[in-house]
Design a protein around this motif. Structure first.
Motif, PDB file in Angstrom:
ATOM      1  N   VAL A 181     -10.005  -0.828 -15.194  1.00 43.98           N
ATOM      2  CA  VAL A 181      -9.141  -0.134 -14.091  1.00 43.98           C
ATOM      3  C   VAL A 181      -8.712  -1.118 -13.102  1.00 43.98           C
ATOM      4  CG1 VAL A 181      -8.862   1.731 -12.145  1.00 43.98           C
ATOM      5  CG2 VAL A 181     -10.152   1.942 -14.567  1.00 43.98           C
ATOM      6  N   ALA A 182      -9.666  -2.186 -12.473  1.00 44.28           N
ATOM      7  CA  ALA A 182      -9.516  -3.109 -11.550  1.00 44.28           C
ATOM      8  C   ALA A 182      -8.468  -3.855 -12.116  1.00 44.28           C
ATOM      9  CB  ALA A 182     -10.767  -3.769 -11.288  1.00 44.28           C
ATOM     10  N   ALA A 183      -8.577  -4.676 -13.274  1.00 41.95           N
ATOM     11  CA  ALA A 183      -7.606  -5.519 -13.987  1.00 41.95           C
ATOM     12  C   ALA A 183      -6.463  -4.857 -14.054  1.00 41.95           C
ATOM     13  CB  ALA A 183      -8.068  -5.761 -15.214  1.00 41.95           C
ATOM     14  N   TYR A 184      -6.235  -3.592 -14.186  1.00 38.86           N
ATOM     15  CA  TYR A 184      -4.660  -2.801 -14.061  1.00 38.86           C
ATOM     16  C   TYR A 184      -4.249  -2.943 -12.822  1.00 38.86           C
ATOM     17  CZ  TYR A 184      -1.573   1.271 -13.957  1.00 38.86           C
ATOM     18  OH  TYR A 184      -0.607   2.122 -14.177  1.00 38.86           O
ATOM     19  N   VAL A 185      -4.845  -2.659 -11.810  1.00 35.77           N
ATOM     20  CA  VAL A 185      -4.321  -2.568 -10.469  1.00 35.77           C
ATOM     21  C   VAL A 185      -4.186  -4.215  -9.842  1.00 35.77           C
ATOM     22  CG1 VAL A 185      -4.970  -1.970  -8.126  1.00 35.77           C
ATOM     23  CG2 VAL A 185      -5.693  -0.579  -9.791  1.00 35.77           C
ATOM     24  N   GLU A 186      -4.824  -5.000 -10.385  1.00 33.79           N
ATOM     25  CA  GLU A 186      -4.550  -6.359 -10.087  1.00 33.79           C
ATOM     26  C   GLU A 186      -3.394  -6.963 -10.525  1.00 33.79           C
ATOM     27  OE1 GLU A 186      -7.000 -10.614  -9.998  1.00 33.79           O
ATOM     28  OE2 GLU A 186      -7.972  -8.982 -11.265  1.00 33.79           O
ATOM     29  N   ARG A 187      -3.050  -6.594 -11.957  1.00 30.69           N
ATOM     30  CA  ARG A 187      -1.729  -6.729 -12.557  1.00 30.69           C
ATOM     31  C   ARG A 187      -0.508  -6.400 -11.634  1.00 30.69           C
ATOM     32  NH1 ARG A 187      -4.859  -5.953 -17.306  1.00 30.69           N
ATOM     33  NH2 ARG A 187      -4.056  -3.857 -17.535  1.00 30.69           N
ATOM     34  N   LEU A 188      -0.524  -5.286 -11.317  1.00 31.50           N
ATOM     35  CA  LEU A 188       0.370  -4.488 -10.511  1.00 31.50           C
ATOM     36  C   LEU A 188       0.667  -5.207  -9.182  1.00 31.50           C
ATOM     37  CD1 LEU A 188      -0.095  -0.750 -11.621  1.00 31.50           C
ATOM     38  CD2 LEU A 188       1.266  -2.571 -12.733  1.00 31.50           C
ATOM     39  N   SER A 189      -0.598  -5.466  -8.747  1.00 26.49           N
ATOM     40  CA  SER A 189      -0.460  -6.143  -7.252  1.00 26.49           C
ATOM     41  C   SER A 189       0.145  -7.477  -7.343  1.00 26.49           C
ATOM     42  CB  SER A 189      -1.924  -6.116  -6.595  1.00 26.49           C
ATOM     43  OG  SER A 189      -1.937  -6.738  -5.395  1.00 26.49           O
ATOM     44  N   GLY A 190      -0.276  -8.077  -8.360  1.00 23.30           N
ATOM     45  CA  GLY A 190       0.143  -9.450  -8.538  1.00 23.30           C
ATOM     46  C   GLY A 190       1.623  -9.508  -9.005  1.00 23.30           C
ATOM     47  N   HIS A 191       2.062  -8.506  -9.331  1.00 20.71           N
ATOM     48  CA  HIS A 191       3.583  -8.643  -9.989  1.00 20.71           C
ATOM     49  C   HIS A 191       4.357  -8.028  -8.612  1.00 20.71           C
ATOM     50  CE1 HIS A 191       6.476  -8.589 -13.201  1.00 20.71           C
ATOM     51  NE2 HIS A 191       6.983  -7.448 -12.848  1.00 20.71           N
ATOM     52  N   GLY A 192       3.875  -7.718  -7.631  1.00 21.12           N
ATOM     53  CA  GLY A 192       4.470  -7.506  -6.394  1.00 21.12           C
ATOM     54  C   GLY A 192       4.896  -5.966  -6.244  1.00 21.12           C
ATOM     55  N   LEU A 193       4.316  -5.055  -7.118  1.00 18.55           N
ATOM     56  CA  LEU A 193       4.785  -3.682  -6.914  1.00 18.55           C
ATOM     57  C   LEU A 193       4.229  -3.115  -5.502  1.00 18.55           C
ATOM     58  CD1 LEU A 193       5.133  -3.916  -9.959  1.00 18.55           C
ATOM     59  CD2 LEU A 193       4.293  -1.455 -10.140  1.00 18.55           C
ATOM     60  N   VAL A 194       4.621  -2.322  -5.099  1.00 16.88           N
ATOM     61  CA  VAL A 194       4.155  -1.631  -3.776  1.00 16.88           C
ATOM     62  C   VAL A 194       3.448  -0.442  -3.587  1.00 16.88           C
ATOM     63  CG1 VAL A 194       6.260  -2.682  -2.673  1.00 16.88           C
ATOM     64  CG2 VAL A 194       6.398  -0.566  -3.169  1.00 16.88           C
ATOM     65  N   GLY A 195       3.108   0.289  -4.724  1.00 16.28           N
ATOM     66  CA  GLY A 195       2.289   1.397  -4.817  1.00 16.28           C
ATOM     67  C   GLY A 195       2.314   2.089  -6.289  1.00 16.28           C
ATOM     68  N   ILE A 196       1.358   2.963  -6.186  1.00 15.12           N
ATOM     69  CA  ILE A 196       0.844   3.689  -7.264  1.00 15.12           C
ATOM     70  C   ILE A 196       1.036   5.209  -7.294  1.00 15.12           C
ATOM     71  CG2 ILE A 196      -0.658   4.056  -9.382  1.00 15.12           C
ATOM     72  CD1 ILE A 196      -1.718   1.214  -8.918  1.00 15.12           C
ATOM     73  N   GLY A 197       1.649   6.054  -7.704  1.00 17.68           N
ATOM     74  CA  GLY A 197       1.265   7.398  -7.742  1.00 17.68           C
ATOM     75  C   GLY A 197       0.816   8.011  -8.904  1.00 17.68           C
ATOM     76  N   PHE A 198      -0.342   8.723  -8.840  1.00 23.32           N
ATOM     77  CA  PHE A 198      -0.940   9.466 -10.000  1.00 23.32           C
ATOM     78  C   PHE A 198      -0.823  10.869 -10.103  1.00 23.32           C
ATOM     79  CE2 PHE A 198      -4.539  10.951 -12.280  1.00 23.32           C
ATOM     80  CZ  PHE A 198      -4.848   9.978 -13.282  1.00 23.32           C
ATOM     81  N   GLY A 199      -0.257  11.309 -11.112  1.00 22.60           N
ATOM     82  CA  GLY A 199       0.010  12.707 -11.315  1.00 22.60           C
ATOM     83  C   GLY A 199      -1.100  13.441 -12.061  1.00 22.60           C
ATOM     84  N   THR A 200      -1.809  14.505 -11.086  1.00 20.12           N
ATOM     85  CA  THR A 200      -3.052  15.156 -11.410  1.00 20.12           C
ATOM     86  C   THR A 200      -2.733  16.190 -12.393  1.00 20.12           C
ATOM     87  OG1 THR A 200      -2.713  16.568  -9.497  1.00 20.12           O
ATOM     88  CG2 THR A 200      -4.105  14.242  -9.332  1.00 20.12           C
ATOM     89  N   GLU A 201      -3.737  16.920 -13.116  1.00 14.14           N
ATOM     90  CA  GLU A 201      -3.749  18.066 -13.713  1.00 14.14           C
ATOM     91  C   GLU A 201      -3.224  17.829 -15.042  1.00 14.14           C
ATOM     92  OE1 GLU A 201      -6.224  19.773 -12.613  1.00 14.14           O
ATOM     93  OE2 GLU A 201      -5.922  18.479 -10.587  1.00 14.14           O
ATOM     94  N   VAL A 202      -2.354  16.641 -15.521  1.00 14.06           N
ATOM     95  CA  VAL A 202      -1.788  16.664 -16.612  1.00 14.06           C
ATOM     96  C   VAL A 202      -2.709  16.332 -17.794  1.00 14.06           C
ATOM     97  CG1 VAL A 202       0.182  15.678 -17.801  1.00 14.06           C
ATOM     98  CG2 VAL A 202       0.360  15.918 -15.281  1.00 14.06           C
ATOM     99  N   ILE A 203      -3.416  15.145 -17.594  1.00 16.17           N
ATOM    100  CA  ILE A 203      -4.209  14.685 -18.378  1.00 16.17           C
ATOM    101  C   ILE A 203      -5.789  15.012 -18.082  1.00 16.17           C
ATOM    102  CG2 ILE A 203      -5.079  12.677 -19.981  1.00 16.17           C
ATOM    103  CD1 ILE A 203      -2.402  13.417 -20.580  1.00 16.17           C
ATOM    104  N   ARG A 204      -6.000  14.991 -16.681  1.00 15.43           N
ATOM    105  CA  ARG A 204      -7.205  15.122 -16.193  1.00 15.43           C
ATOM    106  C   ARG A 204      -7.161  15.691 -14.888  1.00 15.43           C
ATOM    107  NH1 ARG A 204      -9.970   9.321 -15.856  1.00 15.43           N
ATOM    108  NH2 ARG A 204     -11.533  10.608 -14.661  1.00 15.43           N
TER     109      ARG A 204
END
Length: 521
Positions: free
Chosen positions: A69-92
């Motif tokens: 999970v940390a590697a996933y976030v690090e990839r997005l951060s290093g690519h210059g993304l400004v945020g992540i939105g997580f949709g709840t109750e769909v999968i978990r």
């Protein structure tokens, strides 16, 4: 105004909740778009400045570790993304704690999207905000162009337009002329304090000179920690009028560029009109110079005074140049900038293929040297004269120019250099120095060839003998004493020279021709 995560959080209908990154600077960073993806590495399909929405299918509780999970976030951060939105109750249920921790660790804003809010609603909200921001920028651009158009109606349109551009863009604005001089500077917002230094401005001017020197419409960008400067040439290909510089902390966006493009058109038009006005003044100057050549100085003085100017104070010296093509345009532009309104510093005009400049005698030598150096042109400089002697001064400058040209041709293949010849130097060389060198020298060599051939074959020195005789004005006794021979011996030698050349030396014309041949051959 561009969409940001903070604006999305403030949209009540979305009911988003921030879970991580409360102190992150990305919260108010502009969002360029929002995508949804459950890929383990979506970065190949995303750009910096974007937000990704995910339902978390890539985070399988049975196989995914906190490190994954940390590697996933690090990839997005290093690519210059400004945020992540997580949709709840769909999968978990809820948002994974490992994701919250990783986002907190990398300063990545993480917000929770409730089940009842579809991802498309978040994306549509961002799209509406982007459209609103684009409309606002378009409206601003139209208003800015209107304000700049009104500025163009003021008495000094170029200065007014550039000042308004600086005010509208909140940027530093500079104008570099065709000679590479920074002539106008406006900073209505103190956009880049670093540009107050001479070294920083010199760097921009050097780049502007490079663009102008290419002779083609072009642009370039210079970026450093202080901000970004954009340079764009003015005028048409082959006849550039200068370059416009804009500098600020941030790059120009599309709306900014639209406004700058309109200013480039207006400024180029104003400068082109100035150039046409300069050409009209050039025709006037040529007419006035012709009147000076005819000796009507007072008429020229009256006309120049009616235009609010003066002729340079006497005595004056005349400087002659013979430019061509782009060099001539540059020289005229330089002279026009030095005395655009007959201010009395100098007077110049085109005369046949030459440019003749009249200037106060004490300034003439320095000005001739500077213009010769800057434009890499040979120059001729007359003696100090009165305006009533313009015709004589123009001829003197032309003769001195011929000498400067010959001196430069003597260095054929070398880098063009400053070369100024003065008429006083020419006159000191006597009349022989004014003969067309190439033709006269060839004739002289042909005339003396039989005598030289005889000297070489017989070991005589007839050339030296006749030279001494002519130096003594054809007097036998003084010349013979100088040579240490009898006068009859000298007469026999001169008679032999007459036979060899086929010319009698009994007349002044014949002796003068032989004297000149000895000088030139």
């Amino acid at each position: 105004m561009q969409p940001t995560i903070l604006r999305l959080l403030e949209t009540r209908t979305l009911d988003l909740r921030l879970l991580a990154g409360r102190s992150s600077g990305r919260l108010d960073a502009p969002i360029s778009w929002i995508h949804s993806s459950d890929l383990d590495d979506p970065t190949p399909f995303l750009d910096a400045g974007q937000v990704v929405l995910t339902t978390g299918t890539q985070f399988d509780p049975a196989t995914t570790t906190p490190g994954d999970v940390a590697a996933y976030v690090e990839r997005l951060s290093g690519h210059g993304l400004v945020g992540i939105g997580f949709g709840t109750e769909v999968i978990r249920e809820g948002t994974p704690a490992d994701l919250v921790a990783a986002c907190e660790r990398f300063g990545m804003p993480l917000f929770e999207v409730p089940y009842r809010v579809p991802f498309i609603a978040v994306i549509r909200t961002a799209a509406d905000l982007l459209a609103e921001a684009a409309h606002a920028r378009d409206t601003w651009a139209l208003n800015a162009q209107r304000a700049i158009s009104f500025a163009a109606l003021r008495p000094d349109p170029t200065a007014a337009v550039l000042r308004e551009l600086s005010r509208q863009l909140h940027r530093w604005v500079g104008l570099v002329d065709a000679r590479g001089r920074l002539t106008r500077v406006f900073d209505e917002a103190s956009a880049v304090p670093a540009l107050a230094s001479e070294s920083a401005r010199a760097r921009l001017v050097l780049e502007a000179e490079r663009l102008i020197g290419r002779g083609q419409r072009s642009s370039s960008t210079i970026s450093d920690e202080a901000g970004q400067a954009t340079l764009q040439t003015l005028g048409r290909r082959g006849a550039l009028l200068g370059a416009l510089i804009t500098a600020g902390a941030q790059p120009l966006d599309a709306a900014d560029q639209t406004v700058v493009t309109s200013v480039i058109a207006l400024t180029g038009l104003a400068l082109e009109q100035n150039r046409e006005l300069g050409r009209a003044r050039g025709r006037l100057r040529s007419g006035l110079f012709q009147t000076l050549l005819e000796g009507n100085v007072e008429l020229v003085r009256r006309i120049v005074r009616q235009m609010g100017g003066e002729l340079p104070a006497e005595p004056v010296r005349f400087i002659a140049f013979e430019p061509s093509g782009a060099t001539g345009d540059a020289l005229f532009g330089d002279l026009e900038a030095r005395d655009a309104e007959f201010a009395g510093d100098l007077f110049f005009a085109a005369s046949e293929s030459r440019v003749v400049v009249g200037v106060a005698a004490e300034r003439a030598q320095d000005l001739a040297a500077e213009l010769s150096r800057v434009h890499r042109l040979p120059a001729g400089l007359s003696d100090p004269l009165a305006w009533s002697e313009t015709a004589s001064g123009s001829r003197q400058a032309a003769q001195a120019l011929d000498r400067a040209v010959r001196e430069q041709e003597a260095h054929a293949g070398a880098e063009p250099r400053a070369s100024v010849a003065q008429f006083s130097d020419v006159s000191e060389g006597g009349l022989a120095a004014l003969l067309p060198e190439a033709d006269a020298a060839e004739v002289a060599r042909a005339l003396l060839k039989p005598v030289r051939d005889h000297d070489e074959a017989n070991g005589t020195a007839l050339i030296d003998d006749v030279h001494i005789w002519l130096e003594h004005h054809g007097q036998w006794d003084p010349a013979a004493r100088s040579l240490g021979i009898h006068r009859h011996t000298l007469k026999n030698r001169v008679a032999l020279v007459e036979r060899l050349t086929g010319r009698s030396l009994a007349t002044v014309d014949a002796r003068t021709n032989l004297w000149l041949a000895l000088r030139l051959g």
